[in-house]
Design a protein around this motif. Structure first.
Motif, PDB file in Angstrom:
ATOM      1  N   ALA A  67      58.139  18.063   3.733  1.00 26.03           N
ATOM      2  CA  ALA A  67      57.447  17.990   2.451  1.00 26.03           C
ATOM      3  C   ALA A  67      58.364  17.300   1.445  1.00 26.03           C
ATOM      4  O   ALA A  67      59.548  17.631   1.338  1.00 26.03           O
ATOM      5  CB  ALA A  67      57.070  19.387   1.958  1.00 26.03           C
ATOM      6  N   GLN A  68      57.802  16.338   0.723  1.00 21.38           N
ATOM      7  CA  GLN A  68      58.595  15.568  -0.230  1.00 21.38           C
ATOM      8  C   GLN A  68      57.780  15.327  -1.486  1.00 21.38           C
ATOM      9  O   GLN A  68      56.572  15.099  -1.418  1.00 21.38           O
ATOM     10  CB  GLN A  68      58.991  14.225   0.390  1.00 21.38           C
ATOM     11  N   VAL A  69      58.435  15.388  -2.643  1.00 18.95           N
ATOM     12  CA  VAL A  69      57.784  15.052  -3.898  1.00 18.95           C
ATOM     13  C   VAL A  69      58.677  14.092  -4.673  1.00 18.95           C
ATOM     14  O   VAL A  69      59.896  14.283  -4.752  1.00 18.95           O
ATOM     15  CB  VAL A  69      57.459  16.309  -4.745  1.00 18.95           C
ATOM     16  N   ALA A 100      60.847  22.664   7.018  1.00 20.95           N
ATOM     17  CA  ALA A 100      60.804  24.049   7.482  1.00 20.95           C
ATOM     18  C   ALA A 100      59.994  24.078   8.765  1.00 20.95           C
ATOM     19  O   ALA A 100      59.434  23.066   9.214  1.00 20.95           O
ATOM     20  CB  ALA A 100      60.191  24.962   6.430  1.00 20.95           C
ATOM     21  N   ARG A 101      59.932  25.244   9.395  1.00 28.14           N
ATOM     22  CA  ARG A 101      59.187  25.370  10.643  1.00 28.14           C
ATOM     23  C   ARG A 101      57.696  25.162  10.440  1.00 28.14           C
ATOM     24  O   ARG A 101      56.986  24.729  11.333  1.00 28.14           O
ATOM     25  CB  ARG A 101      59.446  26.737  11.265  1.00 28.14           C
ATOM     26  N   GLY A 102      57.199  25.491   9.254  1.00 34.06           N
ATOM     27  CA  GLY A 102      55.789  25.296   8.942  1.00 34.06           C
ATOM     28  C   GLY A 102      55.641  24.747   7.548  1.00 34.06           C
ATOM     29  O   GLY A 102      56.541  24.861   6.701  1.00 34.06           O
ATOM     30  N   LEU A 103      54.484  24.148   7.276  1.00 29.08           N
ATOM     31  CA  LEU A 103      54.271  23.539   5.968  1.00 29.08           C
ATOM     32  C   LEU A 103      54.201  24.556   4.838  1.00 29.08           C
ATOM     33  O   LEU A 103      54.562  24.252   3.702  1.00 29.08           O
ATOM     34  CB  LEU A 103      52.996  22.695   5.993  1.00 29.08           C
ATOM     35  N   GLY A 104      53.746  25.781   5.128  1.00 26.58           N
ATOM     36  CA  GLY A 104      53.707  26.794   4.072  1.00 26.58           C
ATOM     37  C   GLY A 104      55.092  27.079   3.528  1.00 26.58           C
ATOM     38  O   GLY A 104      55.306  27.103   2.305  1.00 26.58           O
ATOM     39  N   ARG A 128      69.962  23.128   3.716  1.00 30.33           N
ATOM     40  CA  ARG A 128      69.697  21.800   4.266  1.00 30.33           C
ATOM     41  C   ARG A 128      69.493  21.913   5.764  1.00 30.33           C
ATOM     42  O   ARG A 128      70.393  22.330   6.490  1.00 30.33           O
ATOM     43  CB  ARG A 128      70.858  20.870   3.971  1.00 30.33           C
ATOM     44  N   PRO A 129      68.313  21.568   6.299  1.00 32.32           N
ATOM     45  CA  PRO A 129      68.035  21.751   7.721  1.00 32.32           C
ATOM     46  C   PRO A 129      68.777  20.733   8.578  1.00 32.32           C
ATOM     47  O   PRO A 129      69.105  19.636   8.110  1.00 32.32           O
ATOM     48  CB  PRO A 129      66.519  21.531   7.810  1.00 32.32           C
TER      49      PRO A 129
END
Length: 238
Positions: free
Chosen positions: A49-51, A66-70, A101-102
């Motif tokens: 996800a990026q803004v 993350a592991r999921g978008l939520g 940071r992943p």
């Protein structure tokens, strides 16, 4: 105050997730005591996800995985609030290391020019290392390529220990004067490599990015690992 938000989705992201992203990012931006414009959100089903936005005329970017978008959207909204606060106040160095940071995925097989998925050739900004460090933070980059006026050479600032900020240039040079950013300085110039050699070195050492000088023109380049396992390349335009 915010304008309309543009949301881009890739890899079959559900419509309800797009609506959720628009609502969360709008709420985060509306809390700002600043003019937030040009909001663009990018989502992938892999959890990226990026803004991007402009805050009182200054460009910012926040990127989370993350592991999921939520979970990624939670981090993105929180990160946007923090970034707006940071760029509208007095700049202070960001903490280091960054535990949130992943890790990057493994590099795609046969690393080399054939797996360079994207090439960017911006006109490099001439600015002080201090200003480059502020841009590094505002845009959530791991590394930022610019031109150093003191040496008239291409240079980078990037996030690394022990202070969290390091300066490297295409040629070895003395530390800059009057810096307020806690920069450490590489005592060596960038290695002279072509793109294939750079890709091979990056892959062999499992580096997140590599700054080097192309032997054809001596200009600085940055090869970096993308979240899809392929490589991106930044070259300054002539």
């Amino acid at each position: 105050m915010t304008e309309a938000i543009t949301v881009q989705a890739f890899d079959g992201v559900p419509r309800e997730v797009l609506d959720e992203a628009r609502g969360r990012i709008s709420a985060a931006a509306d809390c700002a005591n600043a003019l937030v414009e040009s909001l663009r959100v990018r989502l992938t089903s892999a959890g990226l996800a990026q803004v991007n936005a402009e805050v009182d005329g200054r460009r910012i970017r926040v990127q989370e995985t993350a592991r999921g978008l939520g979970e990624a959207l939670d981090r993105l909204a929180d990160g946007l609030r923090r970034r707006i606060t940071a760029v509208t106040g007095t700049w202070t160095p960001r903490s280091w290391p960054q535990p949130s940071r992943p890790p990057l995925p493994p590099i795609a097989p046969a690393a080399g020019p054939q797996v360079i998925a994207r090439v960017k050739s911006p006109s490099l900004v001439w600015c002080s290392p201090d200003a480059a460090a502020r841009t590094l933070d505002a845009m959530d980059y791991r590394i930022h390529l610019f031109t150093d006026p003191a040496t008239e050479t291409d240079a980078v600032v990037y996030r690394v220990g022990p202070t969290g900020y390091r300066l490297a240039r295409t040629i070895a040079a003395a530390p800059p004067r009057g810096c307020t950013a806690p920069l450490t300085v590489s005592p060596h110039g960038a290695p002279a490599l072509d793109d294939r050699q750079a890709a091979e070195r990056l892959a062999a050492a499992e580096l997140p990015f590599l700054f080097y000088a192309h032997p054809a023109d001596g200009r600085g380049r940055v090869l970096y690992r993308r979240f899809d396992g392929r490589l991106g390349l930044i070259t300054g335009s002539s």
